[in-house]
Design an enzyme around this catalytic site. Structure first.
Site, short mmCIF file in Angstrom:
data_model
loop_
_atom_site.label_atom_id
_atom_site.label_comp_id
_atom_site.label_asym_id
_atom_site.label_seq_id
_atom_site.Cartn_x
_atom_site.Cartn_y
_atom_site.Cartn_z
CD GLU A 29 5.96 -8.41 -1.41
OE1 GLU A 29 6.49 -7.28 -1.54
OE2 GLU A 29 5.01 -8.80 -2.12
CE LYS A 65 10.23 2.56 -2.03
NZ LYS A 65 10.20 1.76 -3.30
CG ASP A 123 20.54 -5.67 -10.26
OD1 ASP A 123 20.85 -5.10 -9.19
OD2 ASP A 123 19.39 -6.02 -10.55
CG ASP A 143 16.17 -6.06 -12.64
OD1 ASP A 143 15.09 -6.01 -12.01
OD2 ASP A 143 17.25 -5.64 -12.19
CG ASP A 161 14.42 -0.89 -8.81
OD1 ASP A 161 13.34 -1.44 -8.53
OD2 ASP A 161 14.50 0.32 -9.07
C1 XBP Z 1 13.82 -4.48 -7.04
C2 XBP Z 1 12.95 -4.74 -5.89
C3 XBP Z 1 11.94 -3.71 -5.52
C4 XBP Z 1 12.63 -2.39 -5.19
C5 XBP Z 1 11.70 -1.46 -4.45
O1 XBP Z 1 13.05 -4.88 -8.15
O2 XBP Z 1 13.04 -5.81 -5.28
O3 XBP Z 1 11.26 -4.19 -4.38
O4 XBP Z 1 13.74 -2.66 -4.33
O5 XBP Z 1 10.52 -1.25 -5.23
P1 XBP Z 1 13.79 -5.37 -9.52
P2 XBP Z 1 9.10 -1.48 -4.55
O6 XBP Z 1 15.25 -5.67 -9.19
O7 XBP Z 1 13.02 -6.61 -9.93
O8 XBP Z 1 13.64 -4.22 -10.45
O9 XBP Z 1 9.13 -0.79 -3.22
O10 XBP Z 1 8.10 -0.87 -5.52
O11 XBP Z 1 8.97 -2.97 -4.43
#
Ligand code: XBP
Length: 227
Positions: free
Chosen positions: A54, A79, A177, A9, A11
């Site tokens: 979303e 963003k 995470d 993953d 983030d």
């Molecule tokens: C984390 C998310 C993403 C980020 C924001 O993704 O849910 O939406 O918070 O990025 P992951 P975007 O944990 O699967 O890496 O605004 O591009 O969605």
């Protein structure tokens, strides 16, 4: 079966990036003259909705007003650019052990993949930050954002990654995470190592095969033993 790939993953797993995302969202809201501002408490709740577009739509529903879907999509592009600018300022570090585990896996000939809800542009921004090179020079497969319709906790993004790795789930190990990410990977049949992050620390990781504070003491030999 022999472990052939690690799937990460992004983030919160590779690095603590959600604060930068939160700042990028707020900067975009301000640029559009919206009375939206997500503090850390708001954002912790909103992070349960995966996907930036979303998440903004969920906030619009909660507050009862806001831009239409087309405007949200346009704002999301802004963003993403703002997020890239924040990361380009430097200073963001990988979480403990991440760079070393990826290096060990590469040296041992394993495949490396990303399975993330975040936008591909954000994966590139983070790769530039952590490795100083394009993400495609670090990872063999990058499954990101809108390549699948159903986002985490749906298994789609991990199934997409496995398909492009040409591997069965039994020959890969996932690193996540959040509860959403854990259940996305589990839904795809993967074993999961969970490393809760700042925003996900209180979530339920009972379904994980290992729960660790971070990967600082987790070596490739540990991954091989888990497979
Ligand atoms: C984390 C998310 C993403 C980020 C924001 O993704 O849910 O939406 O918070 O990025 P992951 P975007 O944990 O699967 O890496 O605004 O591009 O969605």
């Amino acid at each position: 079966m022999a472990l052939k790939a690690l799937i990460f993953d992004v983030d919160g797993t590779l690095a603590e990036t959600e604060e930068a995302h939160r700042q990028a969202f707020n900067a975009t809201f301000a640029a559009h003259g919206l009375d939206w501002h997500w503090n850390q408490q708001d954002y912790a709740r909103l992070l349960k909705v995966t996907g930036g577009k979303e998440r903004m739509a969920a906030h619009r529903a909660a507050v009862g007003h806001g831009p239409d879907d087309a405007t949200i999509a346009a704002m999301h592009k802004e963003k993403t650019a703002a997020y890239g600018d924040i990361l380009a300022r430097g200073g963001l570090q990988a979480r403990p052990g991440v760079l070393r585990l990826i290096e060990e896996a590469r040296a041992a000939g394993l495949l490396l993949a990303i399975a993330t809800t975040t936008s591909p542009g954000n994966v590139e921004a983070l790769a530039a930050c952590l490795w100083g090179k394009p993400a495609g020079q670090v990872f063999d497969v990058i499954a990101a954002g809108d390549v699948v319709k159903a986002k985490k906790p749906a298994p789609d993004i991990y199934l997409f990654a496995l398909e492009h790795l040409a591997l069965p789930a039994a020959q890969a190990l996932a690193f996540e995470d959040t509860w959403n990410g854990l259940h996305s990977a589990k839904g795809a049949g993967l074993k999961v190592v969970a490393t809760p992050s700042v925003y996900s620390a209180g979530e339920d990781f009972a379904a994980a095969h290992r729960v660790l504070p971070d990967l600082g003491c987790f070596r490739l030999v540990d991954a091989l033993a888990l497979a």
